[in-house]
Structures are given as structure tokens and as C-alpha cells.
Design an enzyme around this catalytic site. Structure first.
Site, PDB file in Angstrom:
ATOM      1  N   ASP A  82      39.537  -2.526 131.279  1.00 19.34           N
ATOM      2  CA  ASP A  82      39.920  -3.935 131.470  1.00 19.34           C
ATOM      3  C   ASP A  82      41.430  -3.027 130.484  1.00 19.34           C
ATOM      4  O   ASP A  82      42.554  -3.794 130.518  1.00 19.34           O
ATOM      5  CB  ASP A  82      39.664  -4.517 130.290  1.00 19.34           C
ATOM      6  N   GLU A 113      33.629  -8.538 129.056  1.00 22.02           N
ATOM      7  CA  GLU A 113      34.295  -9.752 130.151  1.00 22.02           C
ATOM      8  C   GLU A 113      32.798  -9.884 131.048  1.00 22.02           C
ATOM      9  O   GLU A 113      31.777  -9.834 131.078  1.00 22.02           O
ATOM     10  CB  GLU A 113      34.609  -8.521 131.374  1.00 22.02           C
ATOM     11  N   LYS A 130      45.846  -4.005 130.986  1.00 21.58           N
ATOM     12  CA  LYS A 130      46.801  -4.119 129.764  1.00 21.58           C
ATOM     13  C   LYS A 130      47.840  -2.913 129.453  1.00 21.58           C
ATOM     14  O   LYS A 130      48.483  -3.658 129.831  1.00 21.58           O
ATOM     15  CB  LYS A 130      45.495  -4.268 128.539  1.00 21.58           C
ATOM     16  N   THR A 174      34.341 -19.470 127.692  1.00 18.01           N
ATOM     17  CA  THR A 174      34.118 -18.380 126.388  1.00 18.01           C
ATOM     18  C   THR A 174      36.073 -19.996 126.419  1.00 18.01           C
ATOM     19  O   THR A 174      36.078 -20.470 124.862  1.00 18.01           O
ATOM     20  CB  THR A 174      34.592 -17.249 126.114  1.00 18.01           C
ATOM     21  N   ILE A 181      47.390 -11.497 119.216  1.00 18.38           N
ATOM     22  CA  ILE A 181      48.330 -10.176 118.534  1.00 18.38           C
ATOM     23  C   ILE A 181      49.306 -10.700 119.232  1.00 18.38           C
ATOM     24  O   ILE A 181      49.363 -10.677 120.711  1.00 18.38           O
ATOM     25  CB  ILE A 181      48.025  -8.872 118.981  1.00 18.38           C
ATOM     26  N   GLY A 195      44.469 -10.147 122.489  1.00 19.01           N
ATOM     27  CA  GLY A 195      43.758 -11.284 121.847  1.00 19.01           C
ATOM     28  C   GLY A 195      44.831 -12.515 121.400  1.00 19.01           C
ATOM     29  O   GLY A 195      46.194 -12.917 122.069  1.00 19.01           O
ATOM     30  N   GLY A 251      37.473 -12.990 122.030  1.00 20.39           N
ATOM     31  CA  GLY A 251      37.341 -13.896 121.216  1.00 20.39           C
ATOM     32  C   GLY A 251      37.725 -15.660 121.659  1.00 20.39           C
ATOM     33  O   GLY A 251      38.603 -14.942 121.550  1.00 20.39           O
ATOM     34  N   LYS A 309      44.878 -10.704 132.741  1.00 23.19           N
ATOM     35  CA  LYS A 309      45.684  -9.488 132.917  1.00 23.19           C
ATOM     36  C   LYS A 309      44.664  -8.205 133.708  1.00 23.19           C
ATOM     37  O   LYS A 309      45.968  -7.610 134.879  1.00 23.19           O
ATOM     38  CB  LYS A 309      44.969  -8.301 131.170  1.00 23.19           C
ATOM     39  N   GLY A 336      30.466 -13.039 122.578  1.00 20.35           N
ATOM     40  CA  GLY A 336      31.666 -13.168 124.075  1.00 20.35           C
ATOM     41  C   GLY A 336      33.039 -12.887 124.181  1.00 20.35           C
ATOM     42  O   GLY A 336      33.956 -12.863 124.240  1.00 20.35           O
TER      43      GLY A 336
END
Ligand code: HSE
Length: 434
Positions: free
Chosen positions: A201, A190, A205, A13, A136, A134, A302, A105, A187
Site C-alpha cells: 500500500d 485494506e 502511494k 467504510t 492530508i 487520508g 479512516g 492508489k 477500519g
């Protein structure tokens, strides 16, 4: 025209998003960079699925080695995720003198020190903006914009899938599985969505952010993690009645002695700036000695948001290559020899306000027994809701908000309450964050 050559491992993706950005926005990138980025090799085990992107003949390969060992590639993008073989591929690429861009990550949370050291030793650059939040620019903010500030806390909503599910459950009264299915179709999730739902996840991070913020090694397995699969529609509705929203938060606070790092669902007041960050959006709040708080909000998952963070890193590295300045930033934000081991706070040492949910028999004296146990452990009830009368021995929900108390006291009280005959299920708690 100068050209910087790029290779990519992983054409899923995000990889497809990166390829699309390089094609569709190649011209604007050229105008800003003064050079062209050329995607010369892309490796993936699946080279037959149509991703809707036209790559030149010979670019796609099933062999990661062809990318790693390609003599012309300056920057290697890794988008396969997971620990292995991603770790092996990155170390091999660094050995080959390639600059690295990764969104991985999980790998950085567990093996960041090894990867950062390898990059530093070779005088190479590593970009990993896409690994957290993403689109940011949180890595750039911590490594560059806040470089003069003593960071005191970083916390936020850093998993788009979990936020999407909680928002949908809250706004559309939709059930957990329908919301998860939609997140996967779009999408965001994970490959293994339990990483999103169960908080792993987010833990990856916050581990990476903690290292960058305080210059410490983070023993990943010591992070307290709990996810959202135990959150019910009842919790969401009660939270709303009490004036709160439930969000999966990743939290890292440093008081100068120890780090309080944890991931769990939290109740935040509706007036909190992150309470209305919904859907796949992420929000990260940084507090430091120079500013009360700084909140960054944006698309946390995304193909295109995350892809744009990847390409942004490639452009940054390309600038270094083109000007011949080499890497100016320490990979892990602090100079390698300044990275220390700061102890982690045990969860029993924290203090919080709590939301408690019990399933109890609806009969005289139950509430007084529960409140008695809470009182004995110095826990004061702020407000309470009890719903409906249960039929024939069936439990009814009893929920309460408690004033600030220690986690230790709360856990001892809950263990005692669980033993009462009138308590039908294991009590549930949600911590409050402000
Ligand atoms: N699965 C992640 C999320 C993608 O839902 O936020 C970005 O790391």
C-alpha cells in the site's frame, strides 16, 4: 438552488463516510460552494448491511452500470479499490463524460497513465486526494502549492495500519497480531491487510507521489518493497536504546539523474519530526529547492478523514462545473507531453547507516569474526548491544549500529556473516533515515 449530481461505486467504510459527510455537512458545503451536492446513486454488491446512513429510496443499487450510465450524474466517485473492475468502471465512466474522484492508489500506481490520459483527452477532471495520506492535502500541495518548486524528495509514513501496529508495539509492548486486529476493527486496514503490513500500500502511494513530483512514469514492479512483519519487539527496544524509532517509510529521492524509490522499515532518530507521529497518523515530508523541508501530518486512514478528502475533491470539481472553466490542472501534475522516463536507482547503489541484528552463539571469538568481516567490507561499527547468555547452543541477540556505508558492502558482508557456524539465523538489517 444549483445542484451538482454525484454517483458513487463502493459503499464500504469510506463510502459510508462520504455519505455521512454529504448528509451531516451538506449545509456548510452549500454555503461554501453555492450549490448543493446530491448523491443520486450508490452501487455496492451488498445493499443490505446497515451503514447507519439513511439514503433516499432508489439510491442504492447493486449495479455499477446504473451509476456509470446515469445521465444526470456529473461526478462519479470510485471507492471499490483494487485494479479490476475499478479500472473498467472508471474508463467507462470517463467515456460517458463523468468527472472522477477516486481513493484508489493501487489503480493509479499501476494504471495511472491510462486513466490520466483518458481524463485529459475528454477534458475532464480527476480528484484523488483521498488515495494518499487520508485527510492530508498532499496531492493538492504537490499539484498546486509547490508548483514552482523542484522537488528533491518525498518521503513519509503513508500507511496508517502499519504505523498503528508499530506504535502500539512500541508504546504498549503489545504483540503484532493484537495490534493488527485492532487496526482492522477500526477500519484502517485494506481488505487484504498484507498490503498494509508488507508495504505494498505504501509502494502504491509513493509511486503516485513520485509521478506527480518529478513528472515521470514509474515502473511499479521495480520498486523495492519490504514490510514490517519481520520487525520484532527486540528491534523496537534496541532502536529505543540507540535513540531511534522504527517506522515504515515510503521514500522517493531524485538527484537529477535517477530516482531512489523504496519502501521499508527505517530507524529514525527520536528527535526527527516524524518519530513521534504515532497511531493511524501519517506524515509526509517534501524537500525542494525552495524550502528545506515541509512536513504535513494528519489522519491517514479512516472513514471520515478519508471521506472528507473525497468530498473536498468533489467540491473542487463542482466549482469547475458551476463556473464552466473546465479542468485547469494536468491530472498527473505535469503536462502529458512533458512526462519522461527517469531511471530508478538500484538499491545496491544507495548509501545508508544501518542497524544490524544477529542471532549468535554466545562463545569466544564470535564478535571478532563478525566485526572482522564488517571491517573487511569497509563497514565501521558505531555502537553495539549484546543481550543475555544463551543456554545450550541457543542464539543470543547481537545488535549494532554502523556508520554510513554502501548497501552493496553491507549485503556482501551479511552474506558472509550468515555462513558462520556461530550465526543461528539470517541476519536482519534496518536502514537509518534522517
Ligand atoms: N489501509 C490504508 C492505511 C488506508 O492503513 O493507511 C488508507 O490508504
Amino acid at each position: 438552488m444549483k445542484i451538482v449530481k454525484v454517483g458513487m461505486i463502493g459503499f464500504g467504510t469510506i463510502g459510508a463516510g462520504v455519505a455521512k459527510i454529504l448528509v451531516d455537512n451538506g449545509e456548510i458545503i452549500r454555503k461554501r460552494l453555492g450549490a448543493r451536492l446530491e448523491l443520486v446513486k450508490v452501487a455496492d454488491l451488498d445493499i443490505t448491511t446497515d451503514r447507519g446512513i439513511e439514503l433516499a429510496t432508489g439510491v442504492l443499487t447493486t449495479s455499477a452500470d446504473e451509476v456509470i450510465n446515469h445521465p444526470d450524474i456529473d461526478v462519479l466517485i470510485e471507492l471499490i479499490g483494487g485494479y479490476n473492475p475499478a479500472r473498467k468502471f472508471l474508463l467507462q465512466a470517463i467515456e460517458q463524460g463523468k468527472h472522477i474522484v477516486t481513493a484508489n492508489k493501487a489503480l493509479l500506481a499501476k494504471h495511472g497513465d491510462e486513466i490520466f490520459s483518458a481524463v485529459t483527452e475528454k477534458g475532464l477532471s480527476i480528484g484523488f486526494e483521498a488515495s494518499i495520506g487520508g485527510a492530508i492535502p498532499i496531492i493538492r500541495s504537490v499539484r498546486e502549492a509547490f508548483v514552482a518548486n523542484r522537488i528533491q524528495s518525498i518521503e513519509g509514513i503513508v500507511n496508517g495500519t502499519a504505523n498503528y501496529i508499530l506504535s502500539k508495539m512500541s508504546d504498549e509492548k503489545c504483540d503484532f497480531n493484537t495490534a493488527l486486529k485492532e487496526a482492522q476493527e477500526k477500519g484502517f486496514a485494506e481488505a487484504d491487510p498484507t498490503f498494509d503490513i508488507e508495504g505494498m500500500d505504501s509502494a502504491h502511494k509513493i509511486a503516485v507521489l513520485t509521478r506527480l513530483a518529478y513528472g515521470t512514469l514509474v515502473p511499479f514492479d521495480d520498486i523495492i518493497v519490504s514490510g514490517i512483519s519481520g520487525i520484532t519487539s527486540e528491534d523496537i527496544e534496541c532502536a529505543r536504546e540507540f535513540g531511534y524509532r522504527i517506522k515504515l517509510l515510503a521514500i522517493s529521492k531524485y538527484d537529477g539523474q535517477a530516482i531512489d524509490i523504496r519502501v521499508h522499515p527505517a530507524m529514525i532518530p527520536v528527535a526527527h519530526p516524524m518519530a513521534n507521529v504515532n497511531g493511524v497518523l501519517n506524515a509526509i515530508r517534501v524537500c525542494d529547492d525552495m524550502m528545506d523541508e515541509n512536513i504535513l501530518i494528519g489522519h491517514g486512514a479512516g472513514a471520515l478523514p478519508t471521506g472528507s478528502a473525497v468530498v473536498g475533491d468533489v467540491v473542487e470539481i463542482a466549482r469547475n462545473i458551476l463556473t464552466g472553466v473546465g479542468e485547469r490542472l494536468p491530472a498527473g501534475s505535469f503536462q502529458e507531453n512533458e512526462v519522461k522516463k527517469i531511471p530508478l536507482k538500484d538499491i545496491s547503489e544507495i548509501e545508508s547507516e544501518y542497524f544490524l541484528r544477529f542471532s549468535v552463539l554466545d562463545k569466544p571469538g564470535v564478535l571478532s569474526k563478525i566485526s572482522g568481516i564488517l571491517g573487511k567490507h569497509s563497514i565501521s561499527i558505531e555502537s553495539m548491544i549484546q543481550r543475555g547468555r544463551g543456554k545450550g547452543g541457543e542464539g543470543v541477540p547481537l545488535v549494532m549500529m554502523c556508520h554510513k556505508s554502501s548497501e552493496n558492502n553491507i549485503q556482501s558482508a551479511l552474506n558472509e556473516i550468515e555462513e558462520l557456524n556461530a550465526v543461528c539465523e539470517k541476519p536482519n538489517l534496518i536502514r537509518v533515515e534522517r
